[in-house]
Design a protein around this motif. Structure first.
Motif, mmCIF file in Angstrom:
data_model
loop_
_atom_site.group_PDB
_atom_site.id
_atom_site.type_symbol
_atom_site.label_atom_id
_atom_site.label_comp_id
_atom_site.label_asym_id
_atom_site.label_seq_id
_atom_site.Cartn_x
_atom_site.Cartn_y
_atom_site.Cartn_z
ATOM 1 N N LEU A 56 70.774 -30.781 17.224
ATOM 2 C CA LEU A 56 71.724 -30.015 16.644
ATOM 3 C C LEU A 56 72.401 -29.007 17.590
ATOM 4 O O LEU A 56 73.411 -28.777 17.756
ATOM 5 C CB LEU A 56 71.081 -29.182 15.396
ATOM 6 C CG LEU A 56 71.889 -28.239 14.721
ATOM 7 C CD1 LEU A 56 73.191 -28.731 14.263
ATOM 8 C CD2 LEU A 56 71.283 -27.763 13.759
ATOM 9 N N LEU A 57 71.556 -28.628 18.698
ATOM 10 C CA LEU A 57 71.885 -27.688 19.558
ATOM 11 C C LEU A 57 72.805 -28.446 20.617
ATOM 12 O O LEU A 57 73.761 -27.799 20.955
ATOM 13 C CB LEU A 57 70.673 -27.323 20.350
ATOM 14 C CG LEU A 57 69.876 -26.137 19.615
ATOM 15 C CD1 LEU A 57 68.413 -25.848 20.442
ATOM 16 C CD2 LEU A 57 70.440 -24.961 19.320
ATOM 17 N N GLU A 58 72.399 -29.674 21.002
ATOM 18 C CA GLU A 58 73.371 -30.441 21.692
ATOM 19 C C GLU A 58 74.615 -30.619 21.016
ATOM 20 O O GLU A 58 75.896 -30.591 21.686
ATOM 21 C CB GLU A 58 72.860 -31.802 22.160
ATOM 22 C CG GLU A 58 71.698 -31.747 23.125
ATOM 23 C CD GLU A 58 70.970 -32.821 23.387
ATOM 24 O OE1 GLU A 58 71.497 -34.038 22.855
ATOM 25 O OE2 GLU A 58 69.888 -32.890 24.011
ATOM 26 N N LEU A 59 74.592 -30.849 19.890
ATOM 27 C CA LEU A 59 76.007 -30.997 19.088
ATOM 28 C C LEU A 59 76.854 -29.616 19.150
ATOM 29 O O LEU A 59 78.026 -29.569 19.510
ATOM 30 C CB LEU A 59 75.812 -31.342 17.621
ATOM 31 C CG LEU A 59 76.955 -31.617 16.773
ATOM 32 C CD1 LEU A 59 77.570 -33.172 17.050
ATOM 33 C CD2 LEU A 59 76.467 -31.791 15.285
ATOM 34 N N ALA A 60 76.106 -28.468 19.066
ATOM 35 C CA ALA A 60 76.849 -27.187 19.001
ATOM 36 C C ALA A 60 77.379 -26.857 20.448
ATOM 37 O O ALA A 60 78.424 -26.707 20.667
ATOM 38 C CB ALA A 60 75.761 -26.107 18.732
ATOM 39 N N VAL A 61 76.590 -27.486 21.690
ATOM 40 C CA VAL A 61 77.102 -27.164 22.753
ATOM 41 C C VAL A 61 78.267 -27.798 23.132
ATOM 42 O O VAL A 61 79.326 -27.559 23.802
ATOM 43 C CB VAL A 61 76.002 -27.383 23.825
ATOM 44 C CG1 VAL A 61 76.458 -27.748 25.175
ATOM 45 C CG2 VAL A 61 74.748 -26.353 23.674
ATOM 46 N N ARG A 62 78.157 -29.257 22.718
ATOM 47 C CA ARG A 62 79.463 -30.136 23.179
ATOM 48 C C ARG A 62 80.669 -29.620 22.171
ATOM 49 O O ARG A 62 81.814 -29.478 22.904
ATOM 50 C CB ARG A 62 79.278 -31.445 22.439
ATOM 51 C CG ARG A 62 80.456 -32.312 22.790
ATOM 52 C CD ARG A 62 79.603 -33.915 22.716
ATOM 53 N NE ARG A 62 79.327 -34.266 21.338
ATOM 54 C CZ ARG A 62 78.007 -34.577 20.928
ATOM 55 N NH1 ARG A 62 77.050 -34.528 21.994
ATOM 56 N NH2 ARG A 62 77.577 -34.888 19.621
ATOM 57 N N ARG A 63 80.638 -29.106 20.892
ATOM 58 C CA ARG A 63 81.695 -28.654 20.255
ATOM 59 C C ARG A 63 82.085 -27.287 20.819
ATOM 60 O O ARG A 63 83.286 -26.958 20.912
ATOM 61 C CB ARG A 63 81.249 -28.286 18.660
ATOM 62 C CG ARG A 63 82.239 -27.724 17.850
ATOM 63 C CD ARG A 63 83.549 -28.685 17.799
ATOM 64 N NE ARG A 63 84.443 -28.621 16.739
ATOM 65 C CZ ARG A 63 85.661 -29.110 16.792
ATOM 66 N NH1 ARG A 63 86.013 -29.958 17.157
ATOM 67 N NH2 ARG A 63 86.369 -28.620 15.494
ATOM 68 N N LEU A 64 81.259 -26.574 21.202
ATOM 69 C CA LEU A 64 81.552 -25.098 21.846
ATOM 70 C C LEU A 64 82.449 -25.412 23.232
ATOM 71 O O LEU A 64 83.329 -24.832 23.507
ATOM 72 C CB LEU A 64 80.368 -24.685 22.411
ATOM 73 C CG LEU A 64 80.506 -23.053 23.339
ATOM 74 C CD1 LEU A 64 80.860 -22.049 22.504
ATOM 75 C CD2 LEU A 64 79.131 -22.827 24.126
ATOM 76 N N ALA A 65 82.059 -26.622 24.067
ATOM 77 C CA ALA A 65 82.906 -26.633 25.174
ATOM 78 C C ALA A 65 84.163 -27.274 24.828
ATOM 79 O O ALA A 65 85.277 -26.973 25.620
ATOM 80 C CB ALA A 65 82.191 -28.038 26.081
#
Length: 203
Positions: A56-65
């Motif tokens: 979930l955190l990785e998904l958030a980081v990718r979307r943030l970028a």
């Protein structure tokens, strides 16, 4: 809508909701159940998209970028031939967008950055997601005539990060500088780095 498109849309919704929760509630407020509730999804939907907290955190980081790339739009910045004025205007407006209508996105980034200091696996992912910004900024200062583009890109990043933290979460949180003030700051910073080359076409 195809199955693949529907899955991508669901992943974006989960990621966007996770970022909103990070800005609103902090890292402790981010759970799979909280994302389901805030997004109006059936219970278990977020787990189907991102099984673990790390995912979930990785998904958030990718979307943030992806979202910050649209806010900053470094790849669309005017080139040196278009004049320093145009570049300063674009950089100032991009920074101002991050401080105003994208303030929550900036808050979410700081939450994720701090969490990455405690999770080596997230640190690697976070740094990889941010590499494109460093590359684009390095190319930008190289185009301006920098003889030390890596160092100058770091200085610009440190200025922007420090300013945004101060104005979003720090002691200047109630005071957002205008785009004109940011433009002045950037001119002074770039002039200190590049000297006369800042006073190019468009002056």
């Amino acid at each position: 809508m195809s199955v693949r498109t529907a899955a991508a849309a669901r992943a974006d919704l989960v990621a966007d909701t996770a970022l909103a929760l990070l800005a609103e509630r902090g890292m402790r407020g981010l759970t799979h159940r909280a994302v389901d509730e805030a997004a109006g999804l059936p219970q278990g939907s977020t787990s189907n998209v991102a099984r673990t907290r790390q995912a979930l955190l990785e998904l958030a980081v990718r979307r943030l970028a992806d979202r910050e790339a649209r806010v900053l739009a470094l790849h669309e910045m005017p080139g040196p031939r278009e004049g320093t004025d145009a570049l300063l205007d674009a950089l100032a407006l991009a920074t101002h967008r991050a401080l105003t209508r994208n303030r929550d996105l900036t808050l979410a980034r700081y939450e994720l950055a701090l969490e990455a200091t405690r999770r080596p696996e997230l640190r690697t992912y976070f740094d990889a997601a941010g590499a494109r910004f460093r590359e684009q900024l390095t190319a930008l200062v190289t185009g301006l005539g920098s003889t030390e583009p890596d160092r100058h890109a770091l200085s610009l990043t440190a200025w922007a990060d420090g300013l945004m933290f101060s104005c979003v979460a720090g002691s200047y949180h109630a005071r957002v500088p205008s785009a004109a003030d940011l433009r002045t700051d950037l001119r002074e910073l770039l002039h200190g780095m590049l000297g006369a080359s800042v006073n190019g076409a468009g002056e």
